[in-house]
Design a protein around this motif. Structure first.
Motif, PDB file in Angstrom:
ATOM      1  N   SER A  29       0.813  -1.212   0.000  1.00  0.00           N
ATOM      2  CA  SER A  29       0.000   0.000   0.000  1.00  0.00           C
ATOM      3  C   SER A  29       0.845   1.261   0.000  1.00  0.00           C
ATOM      4  O   SER A  29       0.340   2.333  -0.263  1.00  0.00           O
ATOM      5  CB  SER A  29      -0.936   0.003   1.207  1.00  0.00           C
ATOM      6  N   VAL A  44      -1.132  14.988  -9.819  1.00  0.00           N
ATOM      7  CA  VAL A  44      -0.176  14.040  -9.237  1.00  0.00           C
ATOM      8  C   VAL A  44       1.217  14.662  -9.187  1.00  0.00           C
ATOM      9  O   VAL A  44       1.880  14.648  -8.160  1.00  0.00           O
ATOM     10  CB  VAL A  44      -0.160  12.709 -10.007  1.00  0.00           C
ATOM     11  N   GLU A  65      -3.168  10.076  -5.218  1.00  0.00           N
ATOM     12  CA  GLU A  65      -4.491   9.485  -5.402  1.00  0.00           C
ATOM     13  C   GLU A  65      -4.621   9.075  -6.857  1.00  0.00           C
ATOM     14  O   GLU A  65      -3.901   9.548  -7.707  1.00  0.00           O
ATOM     15  CB  GLU A  65      -5.577  10.505  -5.050  1.00  0.00           C
ATOM     16  N   GLY A  66      -5.572   8.233  -7.169  1.00  0.00           N
ATOM     17  CA  GLY A  66      -5.784   7.829  -8.556  1.00  0.00           C
ATOM     18  C   GLY A  66      -5.095   6.514  -8.854  1.00  0.00           C
ATOM     19  O   GLY A  66      -4.385   5.950  -8.030  1.00  0.00           O
ATOM     20  N   ASP A  67      -5.323   6.036 -10.046  1.00  0.00           N
ATOM     21  CA  ASP A  67      -4.784   4.755 -10.460  1.00  0.00           C
ATOM     22  C   ASP A  67      -3.888   4.935 -11.666  1.00  0.00           C
ATOM     23  O   ASP A  67      -4.060   5.850 -12.459  1.00  0.00           O
ATOM     24  CB  ASP A  67      -5.934   3.803 -10.840  1.00  0.00           C
ATOM     25  N   TYR A 112      -1.156   8.220 -14.544  1.00  0.00           N
ATOM     26  CA  TYR A 112      -2.203   8.311 -13.528  1.00  0.00           C
ATOM     27  C   TYR A 112      -3.463   8.874 -14.182  1.00  0.00           C
ATOM     28  O   TYR A 112      -3.383   9.726 -15.057  1.00  0.00           O
ATOM     29  CB  TYR A 112      -1.788   9.220 -12.366  1.00  0.00           C
ATOM     30  N   LYS A 140       3.045   3.508  -4.058  1.00  0.00           N
ATOM     31  CA  LYS A 140       2.834   4.700  -4.887  1.00  0.00           C
ATOM     32  C   LYS A 140       3.591   5.869  -4.295  1.00  0.00           C
ATOM     33  O   LYS A 140       4.035   5.830  -3.160  1.00  0.00           O
ATOM     34  CB  LYS A 140       1.347   5.058  -4.942  1.00  0.00           C
ATOM     35  N   GLU A 191      -5.607  11.096 -13.448  1.00  0.00           N
ATOM     36  CA  GLU A 191      -5.960  12.273 -12.654  1.00  0.00           C
ATOM     37  C   GLU A 191      -6.030  13.581 -13.439  1.00  0.00           C
ATOM     38  O   GLU A 191      -6.024  14.658 -12.847  1.00  0.00           O
ATOM     39  CB  GLU A 191      -4.957  12.433 -11.501  1.00  0.00           C
ATOM     40  N   GLY A 242       1.193  10.182  -0.965  1.00  0.00           N
ATOM     41  CA  GLY A 242      -0.047  10.923  -1.065  1.00  0.00           C
ATOM     42  C   GLY A 242      -0.714  10.918  -2.425  1.00  0.00           C
ATOM     43  O   GLY A 242      -1.640  11.666  -2.644  1.00  0.00           O
TER      44      GLY A 242
END
Length: 147
Positions: free
Chosen positions: A25, A108, A33-35, A91, A28, A93, A31
Motif C-alpha cells: 500500500s 499528481v 491518489e488515482g490509479d 495516472y 505509490k 488524474e 499521497g
C-alpha cells in the motif's frame, strides 16, 4: 521507545513481518491518489447534453469524466476532450481547469497541458510528451467524442 529502537529490538525477521503488509500500500508516490492505467484507445462515444451526466457541461469551464476521457466546455464555449490519463506516469488524474484561458492539469506531479495537448510545463519538465486529444462533434444535443 522510539520506532528505530523498537524495530531493532524485534530483530530483522519480526520487523519484516510487521512492515511487509504495509509495503504494497506504500508503493505509490507519497499521497498520490488515482490509479495507473493505460491510455484509452478506440475512443468513440456520445453524450446527451440534456442528460444528468452532462450537467457540468452546461457552463463554460465545466467538465465531466467518461471512459477515461476528460470532456470539457472551454471558456469560449467550445467542447474539448483529452485523455484522463497523464502522459507523465499514466495516472488517471487529468482534469480541466477554468483558469488562464483553460488548460488540462494532472495534480499528481503538476503536469499542465494546453487544449491542443501540448505541454505547458518548463522545457526541463517531467512531462515532455503531449496529452492525447480527442475530436468532438456536436449535432443538436448530442456530443460525439472520438479519435
Amino acid at each position: 521507545m522510539e520506532r528505530k529502537q523498537f524495530l531493532k529490538s524485534l530483530g530483522a525477521g519480526a520487523a519484516f513481518a510487521v512492515t511487509f503488509p504495509c509495503l504494497g500500500s506504500c508503493s505509490k508516490d507519497d499521497g498520490v491518489e488515482g490509479d495507473i492505467v493505460e491510455e484509452p484507445t478506440g475512443v468513440d462515444f456520445t453524450i446527451d447534453l440534456t442528460s444528468p451526466e452532462a450537467a457540468d457541461l452546461a457552463e463554460n469551464g465545466g467538465f465531466i469524466l467518461k471512459n477515461l476521457v476528460v470532456v470539457a466546455r472551454n471558456l469560449e464555449g467550445n467542447f474539448v476532450a483529452a485523455s484522463q490519463v497523464c502522459s507523465h506516469q499514466s495516472y488517471d488524474e487529468v482534469r480541466f481547469v477554468d483558469q488562464e484561458g483553460g488548460f488540462f492539469y494532472c495534480d499528481v506531479h503538476g503536469s499542465r497541458f494546453a487544449q491542443d495537448g501540448s505541454n505547458l510545463n518548463q522545457v526541463d519538465s517531467k512531462t515532455p510528451k503531449p496529452l492525447k486529444i480527442y475530436q468532438t462533434a456536436l449535432e443538436g444535443n448530442i456530443l460525439r467524442v472520438f479519435e
